[in-house]
Design a protein around this motif. Structure first.
Motif, PDB file in Angstrom:
ATOM      1  N   ALA A  68      34.626  38.716  49.338  1.00 22.70           N
ATOM      2  CA  ALA A  68      34.974  39.745  48.360  1.00 22.70           C
ATOM      3  C   ALA A  68      35.172  39.062  47.019  1.00 22.70           C
ATOM      4  O   ALA A  68      35.513  37.871  46.957  1.00 22.70           O
ATOM      5  CB  ALA A  68      36.234  40.500  48.780  1.00 22.70           C
ATOM      6  N   ALA A  69      34.991  39.802  45.943  1.00 22.38           N
ATOM      7  CA  ALA A  69      34.884  39.216  44.611  1.00 22.38           C
ATOM      8  C   ALA A  69      36.214  39.138  43.882  1.00 22.38           C
ATOM      9  O   ALA A  69      36.949  40.118  43.796  1.00 22.38           O
ATOM     10  CB  ALA A  69      33.890  40.023  43.766  1.00 22.38           C
ATOM     11  N   GLU A  70      36.489  37.952  43.317  1.00 22.48           N
ATOM     12  CA  GLU A  70      37.696  37.770  42.526  1.00 22.48           C
ATOM     13  C   GLU A  70      37.701  38.672  41.298  1.00 22.48           C
ATOM     14  O   GLU A  70      38.738  39.230  40.929  1.00 22.48           O
ATOM     15  CB  GLU A  70      37.808  36.312  42.077  1.00 22.48           C
ATOM     16  CG  GLU A  70      38.214  35.346  43.175  1.00 22.48           C
ATOM     17  CD  GLU A  70      38.387  33.930  42.656  1.00 22.48           C
ATOM     18  OE1 GLU A  70      37.713  33.584  41.660  1.00 22.48           O
ATOM     19  OE2 GLU A  70      39.177  33.181  43.240  1.00 22.48           O
ATOM     20  N   ASP A  71      36.549  38.805  40.633  1.00 20.12           N
ATOM     21  CA  ASP A  71      36.545  39.584  39.399  1.00 20.12           C
ATOM     22  C   ASP A  71      36.812  41.056  39.642  1.00 20.12           C
ATOM     23  O   ASP A  71      37.160  41.786  38.711  1.00 20.12           O
ATOM     24  CB  ASP A  71      35.236  39.401  38.621  1.00 20.12           C
ATOM     25  CG  ASP A  71      33.995  39.584  39.478  1.00 20.12           C
ATOM     26  OD1 ASP A  71      34.128  39.987  40.648  1.00 20.12           O
ATOM     27  OD2 ASP A  71      32.892  39.323  38.977  1.00 20.12           O
ATOM     28  N   GLU A  72      36.686  41.526  40.874  1.00 19.05           N
ATOM     29  CA  GLU A  72      37.044  42.907  41.199  1.00 19.05           C
ATOM     30  C   GLU A  72      38.499  43.033  41.617  1.00 19.05           C
ATOM     31  O   GLU A  72      39.210  43.931  41.168  1.00 19.05           O
ATOM     32  CB  GLU A  72      36.160  43.432  42.336  1.00 19.05           C
ATOM     33  CG  GLU A  72      34.763  43.801  41.928  1.00 19.05           C
ATOM     34  CD  GLU A  72      34.040  44.549  43.023  1.00 19.05           C
ATOM     35  OE1 GLU A  72      33.485  45.621  42.736  1.00 19.05           O
ATOM     36  OE2 GLU A  72      34.036  44.065  44.175  1.00 19.05           O
ATOM     37  N   PHE A  73      38.953  42.131  42.480  1.00 15.35           N
ATOM     38  CA  PHE A  73      40.246  42.348  43.134  1.00 15.35           C
ATOM     39  C   PHE A  73      41.411  41.635  42.462  1.00 15.35           C
ATOM     40  O   PHE A  73      42.567  41.916  42.789  1.00 15.35           O
ATOM     41  CB  PHE A  73      40.140  41.960  44.610  1.00 15.35           C
ATOM     42  CG  PHE A  73      39.356  42.949  45.412  1.00 15.35           C
ATOM     43  CD1 PHE A  73      39.955  44.091  45.905  1.00 15.35           C
ATOM     44  CD2 PHE A  73      38.005  42.775  45.639  1.00 15.35           C
ATOM     45  CE1 PHE A  73      39.236  45.030  46.627  1.00 15.35           C
ATOM     46  CE2 PHE A  73      37.268  43.701  46.352  1.00 15.35           C
ATOM     47  CZ  PHE A  73      37.881  44.835  46.842  1.00 15.35           C
ATOM     48  N   LEU A  74      41.157  40.742  41.529  1.00 12.47           N
ATOM     49  CA  LEU A  74      42.247  40.128  40.785  1.00 12.47           C
ATOM     50  C   LEU A  74      42.546  40.860  39.490  1.00 12.47           C
ATOM     51  O   LEU A  74      43.574  40.623  38.863  1.00 12.47           O
ATOM     52  CB  LEU A  74      41.928  38.658  40.485  1.00 12.47           C
ATOM     53  CG  LEU A  74      41.862  37.731  41.713  1.00 12.47           C
ATOM     54  CD1 LEU A  74      41.616  36.286  41.267  1.00 12.47           C
ATOM     55  CD2 LEU A  74      43.133  37.822  42.549  1.00 12.47           C
ATOM     56  N   ALA A  75      41.655  41.738  39.074  1.00 11.24           N
ATOM     57  CA  ALA A  75      41.885  42.525  37.855  1.00 11.24           C
ATOM     58  C   ALA A  75      42.834  43.686  38.154  1.00 11.24           C
ATOM     59  O   ALA A  75      42.905  44.177  39.277  1.00 11.24           O
ATOM     60  CB  ALA A  75      40.556  43.051  37.335  1.00 11.24           C
ATOM     61  N   PRO A  76      43.569  44.147  37.150  1.00 14.74           N
ATOM     62  CA  PRO A  76      44.417  45.340  37.356  1.00 14.74           C
ATOM     63  C   PRO A  76      43.548  46.529  37.752  1.00 14.74           C
ATOM     64  O   PRO A  76      42.400  46.637  37.319  1.00 14.74           O
ATOM     65  CB  PRO A  76      45.064  45.552  35.986  1.00 14.74           C
ATOM     66  CG  PRO A  76      44.950  44.243  35.282  1.00 14.74           C
ATOM     67  CD  PRO A  76      43.686  43.613  35.776  1.00 14.74           C
ATOM     68  N   PRO A  77      44.056  47.428  38.595  1.00  7.58           N
ATOM     69  CA  PRO A  77      43.254  48.579  39.003  1.00  7.58           C
ATOM     70  C   PRO A  77      42.827  49.412  37.806  1.00  7.58           C
ATOM     71  O   PRO A  77      43.569  49.553  36.827  1.00  7.58           O
ATOM     72  CB  PRO A  77      44.183  49.358  39.940  1.00  7.58           C
ATOM     73  CG  PRO A  77      45.552  48.849  39.655  1.00  7.58           C
ATOM     74  CD  PRO A  77      45.399  47.436  39.195  1.00  7.58           C
ATOM     75  N   ALA A  78      41.620  49.977  37.907  1.00  4.27           N
ATOM     76  CA  ALA A  78      41.049  50.737  36.790  1.00  4.27           C
ATOM     77  C   ALA A  78      41.774  52.058  36.566  1.00  4.27           C
ATOM     78  O   ALA A  78      41.708  52.629  35.473  1.00  4.27           O
ATOM     79  CB  ALA A  78      39.571  50.986  37.037  1.00  4.27           C
ATOM     80  N   LEU A  79      42.447  52.567  37.595  1.00  5.48           N
ATOM     81  CA  LEU A  79      43.150  53.845  37.474  1.00  5.48           C
ATOM     82  C   LEU A  79      44.229  53.933  38.537  1.00  5.48           C
ATOM     83  O   LEU A  79      44.240  53.148  39.491  1.00  5.48           O
ATOM     84  CB  LEU A  79      42.181  55.017  37.614  1.00  5.48           C
ATOM     85  CG  LEU A  79      41.662  55.375  39.017  1.00  5.48           C
ATOM     86  CD1 LEU A  79      41.069  56.772  38.998  1.00  5.48           C
ATOM     87  CD2 LEU A  79      40.624  54.381  39.500  1.00  5.48           C
TER      88      LEU A  79
END
Length: 391
Positions: free
Chosen positions: A170-181
């Motif tokens: 699974a991707a760090e750039d997706e899951f380490l970022a704050p949720p989009a909403l």
């Protein structure tokens, strides 16, 4: 390096195999390599996406069921191209099957990622798999996603030694970022509700019927079961939506505060749902190496899963999940036992210290071993070793 990845479907089509190839291809481009993906034609698709060149072919089918479309054009493309590495993703589909008889005539080092051999026990594929050991030995290397699933066992049983294990992730750039909403607010989920999540297209094989019945039988209160899935031709989407409408009107559900939501969400909202979930429920009937379980690790979401694909192995690697009581047929399809699974859901959902331990263990394992960033580097090293190319 000049790299060709072949796969039946690719972005903007969605699914596990598409996700794997997209993650690897785009990260290899970022590493300075020239990557082309050969795949089925999609109306309106650009000739490139995030630096990956896309070669489209109007082809469908496989060796057993027959081919339709630009078969010869695809063959000519493979024989006429000059790539350093050619990687075939998934058996039993045209992009790989058409290449198999021509492996010795295709330039470059050849890599095969079988992804499970789902039809291994299907009698219609007997002749296909009788030839498969020879094909596996003609590839320069075979990449398996598991060390203990039927495709790697098949290879070992047939004396295939040119193998390597590289898992999914699974991707760090997706899951380490704050949720989009705020997914709870967006979907009207009460703030005090426990959130149980399921993610999987409505193919009819993701165990959606079992998941809904497990949730129905589980004695839970103030709990929302969020089922995210894309529609699928001749799948279970309409049935799941109808069940949602019927179950949500049940007096017993209203009294206990149970709610079922069946929705289709974009990727950002789906990631937000992972990050907000308390538990993941996945009684799938057939898998290879389910990416959704790695996404659970990345989002600190403990999971309950059927014994499908290498789910048991992912649990051993991560400590983040529990197997649902499962019967596996001789043909390799899994079926969860609903009553026992409902009891397990009850006890697990209410054991908060255990959920916290599982979440922490899973996240730690993901961060150490199962990010796409690390996995793409493993493919890059493999390609360099095969070609002897330091660049």
């Amino acid at each position: 390096m000049r790299i060709l990845h072949t796969v039946a479907q690719y972005h903007p089509e969605t699914g596990g195999m598409q996700e794997v190839v997209q993650q690897l291809s785009e990260r290899l481009v970022r590493g300075g390599h020239e990557v082309t993906v050969a795949t089925a034609r999609v109306a309106g698709r650009s000739v490139s996406h995030n630096g990956v060149r896309i070669e489209e072919f109007d082809v469908r089918g496989n060796e057993v069921n027959g081919y339709r479309g630009e078969v010869q054009r695809y063959r000519d493309f493979l024989l006429g191209s000059r790539f350093d590495v050619v990687t075939s993703f998934a058996a039993q589909q045209w992009a790989t099957d058409l290449a198999l008889p021509m492996l010795d005539r295709i330039a470059g080092k050849k890599v095969f990622v079988p992804t499970g051999f789902s039809a291994l026990h299907d009698r219609r594929y007997a002749a296909y798999f009788a030839r498969m050991p020879g094909y596996l030995k003609r590839y320069d290397i075979n990449v398996f996603l598991s060390d203990d699933y039927r495709d790697i066992r098949f290879a070992r049983d047939n004396g295939v030694t040119n193998t390597v294990l590289i898992p999914n992730g699974a991707a760090e750039d997706e899951f380490l970022a704050p949720p989009a909403l705020d997914i709870r607010k967006a979907l009207g989920i009460p703030a005090g509700h426990r959130l149980i999540l399921s993610v999987g297209s409505h193919t009819g094989l993701k165990g959606h019927a079992e998941a809904i019945e497990i949730f129905n039988r589980a004695r839970l209160t103030d709990t929302t079961f969020l089922m995210i899935g894309n529609s699928y031709w001749n799948g279970c989407g309409k049935t799941c939506a109808l069940k949602s409408a019927l179950y949500n009107r049940r007096p017993a559900w209203k009294k206990s505060g149970k709610k079922l939501l069946v929705v289709s969400l974009d990727r950002e909202a789906t990631v937000a749902a992972y990050l907000a979930a308390d538990l993941f429920l996945f009684p799938s009937r057939v898998e290879c190496s389910p990416i959704v379980l790695y996404e659970c690790l990345a989002s600190r979401t403990p999971f309950l899963t059927s014994d499908a694909g290498n789910a048991a192995e992912i649990i051993r690697w991560s400590g983040a999940g529990v197997l649902l009581p499962t019967d596996v047929s001789p043909s390799g399809f899994s079926r969860t036992r609903v009553a026992a699974s409902a009891e397990l859901l009850e006890t697990t959902a209410n054991d908060h210290p255990r959920l916290e331990r599982m979440a922490a263990c899973g996240y730690s394992a993901w961060h150490e071993r199962f990010t796409w960033e690390k996995i793409a580097l493993q493919y890059e090293r493999l390609y360099r070793d095969l070609t002897g190319n330091p660049d």
